[in-house]
Design a protein around this motif. Structure first.
Motif, PDB file in Angstrom:
ATOM      1  N   THR A 273       2.561  -4.657  -1.863  1.00 14.14           N
ATOM      2  CA  THR A 273       1.636  -4.267  -0.791  1.00 14.14           C
ATOM      3  C   THR A 273       1.813  -2.803  -0.409  1.00 14.14           C
ATOM      4  O   THR A 273       0.909  -2.185   0.133  1.00 14.14           O
ATOM      5  CB  THR A 273       1.814  -5.160   0.447  1.00 14.14           C
ATOM      6  OG1 THR A 273       3.201  -5.221   0.761  1.00 14.14           O
ATOM      7  CG2 THR A 273       1.293  -6.555   0.198  1.00 14.14           C
ATOM      8  N   ASP A 274       2.985  -2.267  -0.697  1.00 17.53           N
ATOM      9  CA  ASP A 274       3.192  -0.850  -0.387  1.00 17.53           C
ATOM     10  C   ASP A 274       2.433   0.051  -1.357  1.00 17.53           C
ATOM     11  O   ASP A 274       2.062   1.167  -1.025  1.00 17.53           O
ATOM     12  CB  ASP A 274       4.690  -0.524  -0.406  1.00 17.53           C
ATOM     13  CG  ASP A 274       4.996   0.781   0.312  1.00 17.53           C
ATOM     14  OD1 ASP A 274       4.680   0.861   1.512  1.00 17.53           O
ATOM     15  OD2 ASP A 274       5.506   1.712  -0.329  1.00 17.53           O
ATOM     16  N   LEU A 275       2.207  -0.436  -2.574  1.00 20.00           N
ATOM     17  CA  LEU A 275       1.371   0.319  -3.512  1.00 20.00           C
ATOM     18  C   LEU A 275      -0.094   0.214  -3.091  1.00 20.00           C
ATOM     19  O   LEU A 275      -0.848   1.171  -3.195  1.00 20.00           O
ATOM     20  CB  LEU A 275       1.528  -0.219  -4.937  1.00 20.00           C
ATOM     21  CG  LEU A 275       2.916  -0.083  -5.580  1.00 20.00           C
ATOM     22  CD1 LEU A 275       2.900  -0.655  -6.992  1.00 20.00           C
ATOM     23  CD2 LEU A 275       3.326   1.379  -5.628  1.00 20.00           C
ATOM     24  N   ILE A 276      -0.469  -0.968  -2.627  1.00 23.45           N
ATOM     25  CA  ILE A 276      -1.858  -1.171  -2.226  1.00 23.45           C
ATOM     26  C   ILE A 276      -2.191  -0.277  -1.028  1.00 23.45           C
ATOM     27  O   ILE A 276      -3.194   0.423  -1.020  1.00 23.45           O
ATOM     28  CB  ILE A 276      -2.129  -2.658  -1.891  1.00 23.45           C
ATOM     29  CG1 ILE A 276      -1.858  -3.517  -3.125  1.00 23.45           C
ATOM     30  CG2 ILE A 276      -3.562  -2.852  -1.396  1.00 23.45           C
ATOM     31  CD1 ILE A 276      -1.911  -5.003  -2.889  1.00 23.45           C
ATOM     32  N   ILE A 277      -1.341  -0.324  -0.017  1.00 23.33           N
ATOM     33  CA  ILE A 277      -1.545   0.571   1.123  1.00 23.33           C
ATOM     34  C   ILE A 277      -0.174   1.086   1.593  1.00 23.33           C
ATOM     35  O   ILE A 277       0.605   0.350   2.167  1.00 23.33           O
ATOM     36  CB  ILE A 277      -2.373  -0.100   2.254  1.00 23.33           C
ATOM     37  CG1 ILE A 277      -2.677   0.886   3.371  1.00 23.33           C
ATOM     38  CG2 ILE A 277      -1.755  -1.358   2.788  1.00 23.33           C
ATOM     39  CD1 ILE A 277      -3.826   1.817   3.071  1.00 23.33           C
ATOM     40  N   PRO A 278       0.117   2.352   1.299  1.00 19.30           N
ATOM     41  CA  PRO A 278       1.445   2.878   1.619  1.00 19.30           C
ATOM     42  C   PRO A 278       1.778   2.789   3.110  1.00 19.30           C
ATOM     43  O   PRO A 278       0.886   2.907   3.965  1.00 19.30           O
ATOM     44  CB  PRO A 278       1.360   4.338   1.173  1.00 19.30           C
ATOM     45  CG  PRO A 278       0.281   4.364   0.150  1.00 19.30           C
ATOM     46  CD  PRO A 278      -0.705   3.326   0.580  1.00 19.30           C
ATOM     47  N   ALA A 279       3.056   2.593   3.370  1.00 20.59           N
ATOM     48  CA  ALA A 279       3.539   2.325   4.729  1.00 20.59           C
ATOM     49  C   ALA A 279       3.075   3.355   5.759  1.00 20.59           C
ATOM     50  O   ALA A 279       2.840   3.019   6.910  1.00 20.59           O
ATOM     51  CB  ALA A 279       5.056   2.262   4.724  1.00 20.59           C
ATOM     52  N   ARG A 280       2.911   4.604   5.326  1.00 21.64           N
ATOM     53  CA  ARG A 280       2.582   5.629   6.324  1.00 21.64           C
ATOM     54  C   ARG A 280       1.188   5.449   6.925  1.00 21.64           C
ATOM     55  O   ARG A 280       0.850   6.073   7.925  1.00 21.64           O
ATOM     56  CB  ARG A 280       2.720   7.020   5.711  1.00 21.64           C
ATOM     57  CG  ARG A 280       1.834   7.283   4.506  1.00 21.64           C
ATOM     58  CD  ARG A 280       2.111   8.675   3.939  1.00 21.64           C
ATOM     59  NE  ARG A 280       1.307   8.954   2.781  1.00 21.64           N
ATOM     60  CZ  ARG A 280       1.555   8.505   1.550  1.00 21.64           C
ATOM     61  NH1 ARG A 280       2.614   7.744   1.330  1.00 21.64           N
ATOM     62  NH2 ARG A 280       0.770   8.796   0.536  1.00 21.64           N
TER      63      ARG A 280
ATOM     64  N   ALA B 128      -2.934  -4.853   3.568  1.00 18.79           N
ATOM     65  CA  ALA B 128      -3.197  -4.735   2.133  1.00 18.79           C
ATOM     66  C   ALA B 128      -4.502  -5.426   1.715  1.00 18.79           C
ATOM     67  O   ALA B 128      -5.394  -4.765   1.182  1.00 18.79           O
ATOM     68  CB  ALA B 128      -1.995  -5.251   1.343  1.00 18.79           C
ATOM     69  N   PRO B 129      -4.643  -6.742   1.948  1.00 18.08           N
ATOM     70  CA  PRO B 129      -5.929  -7.349   1.574  1.00 18.08           C
ATOM     71  C   PRO B 129      -7.101  -6.754   2.351  1.00 18.08           C
ATOM     72  O   PRO B 129      -8.200  -6.620   1.821  1.00 18.08           O
ATOM     73  CB  PRO B 129      -5.739  -8.836   1.908  1.00 18.08           C
ATOM     74  CG  PRO B 129      -4.556  -8.919   2.798  1.00 18.08           C
ATOM     75  CD  PRO B 129      -3.698  -7.734   2.469  1.00 18.08           C
TER      76      PRO B 129
END
Lengths: 170, 423
Positions: free
Chosen positions: A16-23, A70-71
């Motif tokens: 999920t961090d690749l899908i939407i990075p934490a920042r 993410a989703p």
């Protein structure tokens, strides 16, 4: 319920961090999130994805943190479905709950190439490659979950089905 | 029809005679749990749904345990959102700084969970409560918002993988070692969507805090839940703490398992999981000498009082090896200890410091200052001020990079969260 769209291909263990990075997690607006989807691994993705596209990936898609961003980001970016060999469990629930259908298929990854047009039948699980005219199948989505997607997600589902008898504000 | 314990609990709470793996069912929830990171989102969903009140104010538990004391304005606002919601809906089981701890430790400790319950939590490690013979699983915030409104959740009945542990445990081998070994054996996807049922004579001999550690980590193998059949140990644990009535379920002898994996524990050494994944574990004897820069003890998996006792037992009288002065000032490793429990200990634990041990760093210190997460900020200070060595510690160890007690409340499980990376 048929979906047609272009294929974007990804490998195994897309977390999920690749899908939407934490920042970007301080953003909660879907459209804003969609601008940063896959920002680190495929910076071109957010600009090039069009409504109706479909993601095809390998094993364990959506693993890692259980963030619902993410989703949400995928759906807002226009992704209509994700086909993968397998999904991480919480991502799987989260996606259906916000109305993004997921399909599990072991063959799709080999059959489908980046950029090809495909058609997916959510009710039967049939996947057709409209470029090469080959077909393969995914596990059928249970009716209940297909309804969830059709209703537009869990919030709508609960609002329509569960709270009728109880007190509802609106 | 013969069923596993997981299937029996789900069938009972779905109002069905029997269920089989793959069935989609709607289940009544006995406890819904969220913390300060996931609750605000769940509350938003709850409001979007248009619900006016929670399904049962005694069956919702909200615990501020991630960013407490609040590290910045944003986390204070999240905590406030949860606090306001708890007040508005008169949530009985709302815990914050003064009486809190780590959710996965304090909910069982406060007697909120008993065998046979269905527990849904907006945190992936919610599966920990399976150690009490309950069905317990982690979900996202949307799910939890809906549960708070309706008291129900849709679930797909998971197939069960049974793990039978036999043999004689070696010294220092604990539940955590068994589960790390197991995850190493089957991989991080080894139990995807499945229930992990831990059984066998070794499990029956484990104390509760080690059972919690095992069930807690089921999710690291992709599992939906981890579960242990309740036995005398479970019941005595529950009776001491809870007035709720346990419902005892046990797997039938003829129950159908997706797999049965037998593990002889006499071969298992204490395990060390290496980066990047909990499945990358190695027996201690193959690890070799590793110099430590940071030491962390605690978390939701191992934040029980007994865990700290175990650590103290190992550390007592020991002294860290001096680091080569060419590498860095010889200060020894930096320590962080988080104690999940809201319990008060005895002896050295009574003083709100978790571990009394020998030396750490190159000089001798009397105490490792474990700052209990459940104390009010000021009182932590007071407690610490009572330790004459505290200021000395700050001056002489690498802890001085953490000038205030609150910044010691670092929990590695959530380390990624400190950069706001979600639950």
């Amino acid at each position: 319920m048929k979906i047609e769209g272009r294929v974007w291909k990804f490998g195994d263990d897309v977390d999920t961090d690749l899908i939407i990075p934490a920042r970007y997690l301080n953003i909660s607006d879907g459209r804003e999130l969609a601008r940063h989807v896959f920002a680190d691994v495929r910076p071109d993705f957010a600009g090039a994805v069009t409504a109706g596209d479909i993601i095809v990936a390998g094993r364990n898609f959506g693993c890692g943190s259980s963030r619902e961003h993410a989703p949400l980001a995928l759906k807002a970016a226009g992704i209509r479905a994700v086909i993968a060999r397998s999904f991480a469990r919480i991502f799987y629930r989260n996606a259906f709950n916000i109305g993004l259908p997921l399909m599990e298929s072991g063959e799709a990854e080999e059959l489908l190439q980046e950029g090809e047009k495909i058609s997916v039948d959510l009710s039967t699980g049939k996947i057709e490659n409209m470029t090469s005219h080959k077909t393969c199948s995914a596990q059928r989505i249970p009716d209940f979950m297909r309804n969830l997607v059709q209703t537009g997600g869990l919030v709508e589902h609960v609002r329509q089905n569960k709270l009728k008898k109880k007190t509802v504000r609106r | 029809m013969a069923m596993t314990i997981t299937e029996k609990i789900l069938a009972a709470r779905a109002g069905l005679k029997s269920v089989s793996p793959g069935d989609l069912i709607e289940v009544k929830v006995d406890l819904a749990f969220a913390h300060d990171v996931t609750a605000p989102l769940a509350i938003r969903v709850f409001e979007e749904i248009g619900a006016e009140k929670v399904f049962n104010r005694n069956k919702v538990a909200l615990v501020a345990d991630h960013f407490v004391p609040n590290k910045d304005i944003a986390s204070a606002q999240q905590a406030k959102r949860m606090r306001d919601f708890a007040r508005k809906h008169r949530i009985k089981n709302y815990f914050e700084v003064g009486e809190s701890g780590i959710g996965h430790v304090i909910l069982p400790e406060k007697g909120l969970i008993v065998p046979g319950m269905v527990v849904i939590g907006a945190d992936s490690h919610t599966c920990a409560y399976g150690a009490l013979g309950a069905f317990s699983t982690g979900v996202g915030s949307t799910d939890l918002g809906a549960v708070m409104a309706t008291g129900e959740i849709w679930l797909k009945v998971p197939p069960t993988i049974r793990f039978e542990y036999t043999g004689r445990k070696r010294r220092w081998v604990a539940g955590k070692d068994l589960i790390l070994y197991t995850i190493g054996l089957i991989g991080v996807e080894g139990a995807l969507y499945s229930a992990m049922e831990f059984a066998g004579p070794v499990i029956r001999g484990l104390p509760m805090y080690q059972r919690f550690a095992m069930a807690n980590m089921a999710v690291e193998a992709g599992a939906k839940n981890g579960i242990i059949e309740p036995d005398r140990e479970t019941l005595s644990y529950v009776r001491e703490r809870s007035t709720l009535k346990p419902r005892i379920f046990r797997s039938d002898p003829g129950a159908v398992y997706a797999k049965v994996i037998r593990i002889d524990v006499s071969r298992i050494e204490p395990q060390v999981a290496f980066p990047p994944s909990p499945a990358n574990d190695r027996p201690l004897s193959t690890v070799g000498k590793v110099s430590l820069d940071q030491v962390f003890i605690g978390s939701c998996t191992n934040g029980w009082l007994e865990d700290l006792r175990d650590a103290a037992r190992i550390l007592r009288g020991k002294k860290a090896a001096p680091a080569p002065s060419s590498v860095r000032p010889a200060a020894g490793p930096a320590w962080a200890v988080t104690w999940g429990s809201s319990q008060r200990g005895k002896g050295p634990f009574r003083r709100r410091t978790a571990i009394s041990s020998g030396a750490w760093g190159t000089r001798r210190a009397r105490f490792i200052s474990a700052i209990p997460t459940w104390r009010r900020h000021r009182r932590s200070w007071d407690a610490l001020a009572g330790l004459t060595n505290y200021r000395w510690l700050l001056k002489n160890t690498r802890l001085r990079c953490c000038p205030r007690p609150s910044s010691l409340h670092v929990r590695t499980k959530y380390a990624s969260l400190l950069g706001m990376s979600g639950a």
